[in-house]
Design a protein around this motif. Structure first.
Motif, PDB file in Angstrom:
ATOM      1  N   ARG A  66      21.441  -9.255  -2.057  1.00 21.57           N
ATOM      2  CA  ARG A  66      21.595  -7.943  -1.446  1.00 21.57           C
ATOM      3  C   ARG A  66      23.084  -7.608  -1.306  1.00 21.57           C
ATOM      4  NH1 ARG A  66      17.144  -7.924  -2.770  1.00 21.57           N
ATOM      5  NH2 ARG A  66      15.245  -7.590  -1.538  1.00 21.57           N
ATOM      6  N   SER A  67      23.378  -6.319  -1.252  1.00 21.35           N
ATOM      7  CA  SER A  67      24.741  -5.857  -0.991  1.00 21.35           C
ATOM      8  C   SER A  67      24.959  -5.839   0.515  1.00 21.35           C
ATOM      9  CB  SER A  67      24.941  -4.459  -1.580  1.00 21.35           C
ATOM     10  OG  SER A  67      24.889  -4.488  -2.980  1.00 21.35           O
ATOM     11  N   ILE A  68      25.856  -6.690   0.983  1.00 21.35           N
ATOM     12  CA  ILE A  68      26.102  -6.863   2.417  1.00 21.35           C
ATOM     13  C   ILE A  68      27.366  -6.112   2.810  1.00 21.35           C
ATOM     14  CG2 ILE A  68      26.643  -8.591   4.202  1.00 21.35           C
ATOM     15  CD1 ILE A  68      25.023 -10.599   2.436  1.00 21.35           C
ATOM     16  N   HIS A  69      27.362  -5.525   3.975  1.00 22.42           N
ATOM     17  CA  HIS A  69      28.544  -4.827   4.477  1.00 22.42           C
ATOM     18  C   HIS A  69      29.208  -5.605   5.612  1.00 22.42           C
ATOM     19  CE1 HIS A  69      30.816  -1.888   6.961  1.00 22.42           C
ATOM     20  NE2 HIS A  69      31.251  -1.546   5.779  1.00 22.42           N
ATOM     21  N   GLY A 100      25.110 -11.276  -1.950  1.00 23.70           N
ATOM     22  CA  GLY A 100      24.622 -12.635  -1.821  1.00 23.70           C
ATOM     23  C   GLY A 100      23.224 -12.658  -1.256  1.00 23.70           C
ATOM     24  N   ARG A 101      22.643 -13.826  -1.296  1.00 23.13           N
ATOM     25  CA  ARG A 101      21.283 -14.020  -0.766  1.00 23.13           C
ATOM     26  C   ARG A 101      21.300 -14.770   0.557  1.00 23.13           C
ATOM     27  NH1 ARG A 101      15.819 -16.096  -3.887  1.00 23.13           N
ATOM     28  NH2 ARG A 101      14.601 -16.505  -1.991  1.00 23.13           N
ATOM     29  N   TYR A 102      22.300 -15.630   0.753  1.00 19.96           N
ATOM     30  CA  TYR A 102      22.351 -16.477   1.944  1.00 19.96           C
ATOM     31  C   TYR A 102      23.619 -16.180   2.748  1.00 19.96           C
ATOM     32  CZ  TYR A 102      18.834 -19.091  -0.659  1.00 19.96           C
ATOM     33  OH  TYR A 102      17.715 -19.439  -1.372  1.00 19.96           O
ATOM     34  N   VAL A 103      23.450 -16.050   4.046  1.00 15.71           N
ATOM     35  CA  VAL A 103      24.584 -16.004   4.969  1.00 15.71           C
ATOM     36  C   VAL A 103      24.594 -17.330   5.708  1.00 15.71           C
ATOM     37  CG1 VAL A 103      25.564 -14.905   7.011  1.00 15.71           C
ATOM     38  CG2 VAL A 103      24.584 -13.505   5.175  1.00 15.71           C
ATOM     39  N   ILE A 104      25.732 -18.010   5.662  1.00 14.25           N
ATOM     40  CA  ILE A 104      25.823 -19.383   6.147  1.00 14.25           C
ATOM     41  C   ILE A 104      26.875 -19.486   7.246  1.00 14.25           C
ATOM     42  CG2 ILE A 104      26.302 -21.780   5.494  1.00 14.25           C
ATOM     43  CD1 ILE A 104      25.530 -20.929   2.582  1.00 14.25           C
ATOM     44  N   TYR A 105      26.473 -20.033   8.391  1.00 15.91           N
ATOM     45  CA  TYR A 105      27.377 -20.323   9.499  1.00 15.91           C
ATOM     46  C   TYR A 105      27.628 -21.829   9.502  1.00 15.91           C
ATOM     47  CZ  TYR A 105      29.032 -20.879  14.316  1.00 15.91           C
ATOM     48  OH  TYR A 105      29.763 -21.200  15.427  1.00 15.91           O
ATOM     49  N   TYR A 154      24.886   0.502  -3.262  1.00 12.66           N
ATOM     50  CA  TYR A 154      26.036   0.046  -2.497  1.00 12.66           C
ATOM     51  C   TYR A 154      26.814   1.270  -2.056  1.00 12.66           C
ATOM     52  CZ  TYR A 154      29.003   1.096  -6.532  1.00 12.66           C
ATOM     53  OH  TYR A 154      29.664   1.731  -7.536  1.00 12.66           O
ATOM     54  N   GLY A 155      28.020   1.064  -1.504  1.00 11.12           N
ATOM     55  CA  GLY A 155      28.855   2.179  -1.091  1.00 11.12           C
ATOM     56  C   GLY A 155      28.470   2.725   0.269  1.00 11.12           C
ATOM     57  N   ASP A 176      22.820  -2.947 -13.121  1.00 10.28           N
ATOM     58  CA  ASP A 176      22.636  -4.405 -13.148  1.00 10.28           C
ATOM     59  C   ASP A 176      22.796  -5.064 -11.789  1.00 10.28           C
ATOM     60  OD1 ASP A 176      21.918  -4.653 -15.726  1.00 10.28           O
ATOM     61  OD2 ASP A 176      23.827  -5.402 -16.464  1.00 10.28           O
ATOM     62  N   ASP A 177      22.865  -4.256 -10.694  1.00  8.18           N
ATOM     63  CA  ASP A 177      22.927  -4.822  -9.339  1.00  8.18           C
ATOM     64  C   ASP A 177      24.114  -5.768  -9.172  1.00  8.18           C
ATOM     65  OD1 ASP A 177      22.176  -5.235  -6.736  1.00  8.18           O
ATOM     66  OD2 ASP A 177      20.771  -6.838  -7.199  1.00  8.18           O
ATOM     67  N   LEU A 178      25.272  -5.360  -9.708  1.00  6.77           N
ATOM     68  CA  LEU A 178      26.414  -6.266  -9.704  1.00  6.77           C
ATOM     69  C   LEU A 178      27.675  -5.634  -9.138  1.00  6.77           C
ATOM     70  CD1 LEU A 178      25.862  -7.892 -13.191  1.00  6.77           C
ATOM     71  CD2 LEU A 178      25.659  -9.024 -10.996  1.00  6.77           C
ATOM     72  N   CYS A 179      27.548  -4.698  -8.188  1.00  7.52           N
ATOM     73  CA  CYS A 179      28.723  -4.041  -7.632  1.00  7.52           C
ATOM     74  C   CYS A 179      28.982  -4.481  -6.202  1.00  7.52           C
ATOM     75  CB  CYS A 179      28.554  -2.524  -7.625  1.00  7.52           C
ATOM     76  SG  CYS A 179      28.728  -1.796  -9.260  1.00  7.52           S
TER      77      CYS A 179
END
Length: 224
Positions: free
Chosen positions: A80-83, A148-153, A188-189, A198-201
């Motif tokens: 996913r596109s994360i902000h 990314g797919r994973y958010v890691i702490y 995104y944006g 291509d879901d790559l921005c």
């Protein structure tokens, strides 16, 4: 949701529709994991949407045993596109600051976004090297426009001596981790209004992240 722009040219009025999606908490009720768990305070408690009671007994927080390294992550279910990311720490419902003993466990923390469960495969959003027990914010708001797919702490206490105020052991006391971004892949944006080939921005900076061949350019819309 859709937006509409009215354009007037040469006496003609044209309505142009475009997709607009507000940032959503992509982590809510998603699968979560931590490298060790204290009692029944499992990793999923940090993505259950509950953080009205920031005490251990409130049962709304993910907690680990004390250790030299601790790691927690959430699986967003796909790239996913994360902000930005918001982290709410446990406080025992006491005033946050240098007199709250819990602050010492969070100092020196890391946050990553990765497309795999390995943090080294991703991007480092934040490594705390400046906070003290009196300056660490709660909640912490981290802007990290990346896919990314994973958010890691992650945190560790493996290289003493530690700065003043640091605990001797690391711990996970996360009451909520919120990951805000675009709910649908390929957008995104600002307000997730830009469709990306291509879901790559990059979701905010409108730059091509690379990966599959075929499209380049600041909006990933130029065929090569």
């Amino acid at each position: 949701m859709a937006g509409i722009v009215m354009l007037v040219c040469c006496g003609w009025t044209v309505l142009v529709c475009f997709s607009v999606q507000a940032y959503e908490n992509l982590a809510l009720h998603k699968s979560a994991w931590q490298n060790n768990t204290w009692g029944s305070y499992t990793a999923d408690r940090a993505v259950d949407g509950r953080y009205t009671d920031l005490t251990l007994s409130g049962g709304q927080c993910a907690v680990s045993d004390l250790g030299k390294t601790v790691e927690w992550r959430v699986d967003l279910g796909g790239v996913r596109s994360i902000h930005h990311i918001v982290i709410q720490y446990m406080t025992d419902n006491d005033e946050w600051g240098e007199n709250n003993l819990l602050t010492s466990f969070f100092l020196g923390f890391f946050v990553y976004i990765s497309k795999t469960t390995n943090k080294e495969d991703g991007v480092l959003c934040l490594r705390d090297t400046n906070y003290t027990t009196s300056t660490i914010p709660n909640p912490v708001n981290i802007t990290c426009p990346y896919q990314g797919r994973y958010v890691i702490y992650y945190n560790n206490r493996t290289h003493p001596p530690y700065p003043e105020g640091y605990s001797d052991y690391a711990n996970i006391d996360l009451c909520e981790v919120e990951v805000y971004g675009c709910p649908l892949p390929g957008y995104y944006g600002d307000n997730c209004s830009v469709e990306c080939k291509d879901d790559l921005c990059d979701n905010e900076n409108e730059t091509f992240l690379g990966g599959k061949p075929g499209f380049i350019g600041p909006r990933c819309n130029i065929v090569v």
